[in-house]
Design a protein around this motif. Sequence first.
Motif, PDB file in Angstrom:
ATOM      1  N   SER A 141       0.829  -1.202   0.000  1.00 39.73           N
ATOM      2  CA  SER A 141       0.000   0.000   0.000  1.00 39.73           C
ATOM      3  C   SER A 141       0.866   1.255   0.000  1.00 39.73           C
ATOM      4  O   SER A 141       1.885   1.323   0.674  1.00 39.73           O
ATOM      5  CB  SER A 141      -0.904   0.017   1.231  1.00 39.73           C
ATOM      6  OG  SER A 141      -1.557   1.261   1.342  1.00 39.73           O
ATOM      7  N   ASP A 142       0.448   2.265  -0.779  1.00 41.54           N
ATOM      8  CA  ASP A 142       1.151   3.542  -0.738  1.00 41.54           C
ATOM      9  C   ASP A 142       0.243   4.624  -0.147  1.00 41.54           C
ATOM     10  O   ASP A 142       0.377   5.810  -0.451  1.00 41.54           O
ATOM     11  CB  ASP A 142       1.695   3.949  -2.106  1.00 41.54           C
ATOM     12  CG  ASP A 142       0.613   4.070  -3.171  1.00 41.54           C
ATOM     13  OD1 ASP A 142      -0.572   3.865  -2.825  1.00 41.54           O
ATOM     14  OD2 ASP A 142       0.946   4.374  -4.327  1.00 41.54           O
ATOM     15  N   VAL A 144      -0.356   6.991   2.530  1.00 39.23           N
ATOM     16  CA  VAL A 144       0.586   7.592   3.488  1.00 39.23           C
ATOM     17  C   VAL A 144      -0.039   8.814   4.151  1.00 39.23           C
ATOM     18  O   VAL A 144      -0.930   9.445   3.587  1.00 39.23           O
ATOM     19  CB  VAL A 144       1.903   7.973   2.780  1.00 39.23           C
ATOM     20  CG1 VAL A 144       2.666   6.748   2.354  1.00 39.23           C
ATOM     21  CG2 VAL A 144       1.653   8.894   1.580  1.00 39.23           C
ATOM     22  N   TRP A 232       7.035   7.135 -11.476  1.00 38.08           N
ATOM     23  CA  TRP A 232       6.076   6.954 -10.392  1.00 38.08           C
ATOM     24  C   TRP A 232       5.231   8.225 -10.262  1.00 38.08           C
ATOM     25  O   TRP A 232       5.649   9.298 -10.679  1.00 38.08           O
ATOM     26  CB  TRP A 232       6.809   6.682  -9.075  1.00 38.08           C
ATOM     27  CG  TRP A 232       7.593   5.408  -9.048  1.00 38.08           C
ATOM     28  CD1 TRP A 232       8.928   5.267  -9.278  1.00 38.08           C
ATOM     29  CD2 TRP A 232       7.089   4.104  -8.786  1.00 38.08           C
ATOM     30  NE1 TRP A 232       9.303   3.952  -9.169  1.00 38.08           N
ATOM     31  CE2 TRP A 232       8.184   3.210  -8.871  1.00 38.08           C
ATOM     32  CE3 TRP A 232       5.825   3.588  -8.488  1.00 38.08           C
ATOM     33  CZ2 TRP A 232       8.058   1.839  -8.666  1.00 38.08           C
ATOM     34  CZ3 TRP A 232       5.692   2.217  -8.276  1.00 38.08           C
ATOM     35  CH2 TRP A 232       6.796   1.363  -8.371  1.00 38.08           C
ATOM     36  N   THR A 234       4.861  10.612  -8.372  1.00 39.82           N
ATOM     37  CA  THR A 234       5.413  11.455  -7.308  1.00 39.82           C
ATOM     38  C   THR A 234       5.882  12.768  -7.908  1.00 39.82           C
ATOM     39  O   THR A 234       5.886  12.938  -9.134  1.00 39.82           O
ATOM     40  CB  THR A 234       6.593  10.758  -6.611  1.00 39.82           C
ATOM     41  OG1 THR A 234       7.644  10.526  -7.572  1.00 39.82           O
ATOM     42  CG2 THR A 234       6.167   9.416  -6.009  1.00 39.82           C
ATOM     43  N   GLY A 239      10.630   7.082  -6.510  1.00 37.38           N
ATOM     44  CA  GLY A 239       9.964   6.583  -5.317  1.00 37.38           C
ATOM     45  C   GLY A 239      10.294   7.391  -4.072  1.00 37.38           C
ATOM     46  O   GLY A 239      11.415   7.889  -3.920  1.00 37.38           O
ATOM     47  N   ARG A 241      10.500   7.508   0.124  1.00 37.10           N
ATOM     48  CA  ARG A 241      10.637   6.654   1.304  1.00 37.10           C
ATOM     49  C   ARG A 241      10.955   7.502   2.529  1.00 37.10           C
ATOM     50  O   ARG A 241      11.337   8.670   2.424  1.00 37.10           O
ATOM     51  CB  ARG A 241      11.770   5.622   1.094  1.00 37.10           C
ATOM     52  CG  ARG A 241      11.543   4.643  -0.034  1.00 37.10           C
ATOM     53  CD  ARG A 241      10.391   3.697   0.245  1.00 37.10           C
ATOM     54  NE  ARG A 241      10.217   2.718  -0.838  1.00 37.10           N
ATOM     55  CZ  ARG A 241       9.429   2.885  -1.883  1.00 37.10           C
ATOM     56  NH1 ARG A 241       8.749   4.029  -2.024  1.00 37.10           N
ATOM     57  NH2 ARG A 241       9.311   1.955  -2.799  1.00 37.10           N
ATOM     58  N   ASP A 306       7.717  -2.882  -5.574  1.00 37.23           N
ATOM     59  CA  ASP A 306       7.947  -1.504  -5.143  1.00 37.23           C
ATOM     60  C   ASP A 306       6.636  -0.721  -5.149  1.00 37.23           C
ATOM     61  O   ASP A 306       5.693  -1.056  -5.874  1.00 37.23           O
ATOM     62  CB  ASP A 306       8.959  -0.814  -6.059  1.00 37.23           C
ATOM     63  CG  ASP A 306      10.393  -1.077  -5.648  1.00 37.23           C
ATOM     64  OD1 ASP A 306      10.597  -1.638  -4.553  1.00 37.23           O
ATOM     65  OD2 ASP A 306      11.307  -0.739  -6.412  1.00 37.23           O
ATOM     66  N   VAL A 307       6.588   0.337  -4.360  1.00 35.36           N
ATOM     67  CA  VAL A 307       5.442   1.243  -4.343  1.00 35.36           C
ATOM     68  C   VAL A 307       5.948   2.661  -4.559  1.00 35.36           C
ATOM     69  O   VAL A 307       7.147   2.938  -4.422  1.00 35.36           O
ATOM     70  CB  VAL A 307       4.662   1.161  -3.014  1.00 35.36           C
ATOM     71  CG1 VAL A 307       4.024  -0.207  -2.848  1.00 35.36           C
ATOM     72  CG2 VAL A 307       5.550   1.489  -1.825  1.00 35.36           C
ATOM     73  N   LYS A 309       5.096   5.474  -2.783  1.00 36.58           N
ATOM     74  CA  LYS A 309       5.341   6.244  -1.561  1.00 36.58           C
ATOM     75  C   LYS A 309       5.213   5.363  -0.328  1.00 36.58           C
ATOM     76  O   LYS A 309       4.308   4.529  -0.254  1.00 36.58           O
ATOM     77  CB  LYS A 309       4.340   7.408  -1.466  1.00 36.58           C
ATOM     78  CG  LYS A 309       4.493   8.464  -2.519  1.00 36.58           C
ATOM     79  CD  LYS A 309       3.430   9.552  -2.370  1.00 36.58           C
ATOM     80  CE  LYS A 309       2.188   9.215  -3.151  1.00 36.58           C
ATOM     81  NZ  LYS A 309       1.215  10.318  -3.190  1.00 36.58           N
ATOM     82  N   SER A 310       6.092   5.600   0.626  1.00 33.62           N
ATOM     83  CA  SER A 310       6.008   4.920   1.918  1.00 33.62           C
ATOM     84  C   SER A 310       6.716   5.773   2.965  1.00 33.62           C
ATOM     85  O   SER A 310       7.928   5.945   2.901  1.00 33.62           O
ATOM     86  CB  SER A 310       6.655   3.528   1.841  1.00 33.62           C
ATOM     87  OG  SER A 310       6.717   2.942   3.123  1.00 33.62           O
TER      88      SER A 310
END
Length: 348
Positions: A141-142, A144, A232, A234, A239, A241, A306-307, A309-310
């Motif tokens: 899950s991203d 956040v 991504w 973003t 990504g 993190r 991979d996602v 956002k985390s």
Amino acid sequence: MRVLLTGGSGFIGSHIAILLLERGFDVVILDSFVNSSPNVIIRIKKYLDNKDLNYKLETINGDIRDKKILDKIFIDCIKENKPINTVIHLAGLKSVYESLSNPLHYWDVNVFGTLNLLLTMKEYECYSLVFSSSATIYGLSDSVPMAEDHTISPINPYGKTKVAIENMFYDLYNSNLNSWKICSLRYFNPVGAHPSGLIGEDPIGIPNNLFPFITQVAIGTQKLLNIYGDDWGTRDGTGIRDYIHIIDLAEGHLASIDYFNSTESCLEFINLGSGKGYSVFQIIRQFELSTGRKIPFSIQDRRDGDVAKSFADISKAKKLLGWTPKRSLEQICLDGWNWQIKNPHGYG
């Protein structure tokens, strides 16, 4: 107080050991040195000796799956009239990719090893435990920021072993509410190094994580950094993190021990992160700005699993433990680079 620190010679454990000893705790480190170096202990002692601190540190080479070794540690401490009061449990295997190819080994070391430790703690009436869990348990899950009530859905054996251990804690605590004090700390991405440059992260082989790969590219051990996806959803396509300074993370463990002193019993699952999301390009730019070193990179296809956002919601840690991260991304870069240039070959 005397603390048993399992996995105390690893990246995280060595920083926790220094903080404990600086605070006046007696520390017993139990480590198999499978993924770490005995030279770490020499460095810890060198740092404390340079500060002219009076401390008590004992190191035992052993495996948490060996009940005889655990028994001896607890019995010897009781004979000295200074029993183990608290266990900080970091020992275990931690490679996501290795866990996919050798899952049974991960279940054996991580889950059986923890079960063995809990049985021993119960036998010798030591009921306070700080455990190293992982944000890996939150899965793909991203959504956040991630709070502790986020859906638990690990996608690899490593994450599944952490969930199994947390479930074990839940059952154990509910079987005896009046005895146990347990904090399971869910780490995001610990990075940086001790500001002395004496201890830091020394990955075996090619680093799996972004930050040690960047420092190795900067010093020339690796040719360039692979970035997995620049498409991504973003702000800059890479990504995002959560990266937390290793000293901030270590301080979260001492805050957990302080919390134990204020409660009769507890079972808490707590995120430890910076509470901020940084993209890969942000990390690269800050590292280049802080150190003056250029980081060449290559854009590769996205990796499975991979996602976008985390990053952590750390409001529970702030409220419950009175803990908050203090060190900036710039400090992470400076301390990580300081470690790398002083130790180009790690502890070797």
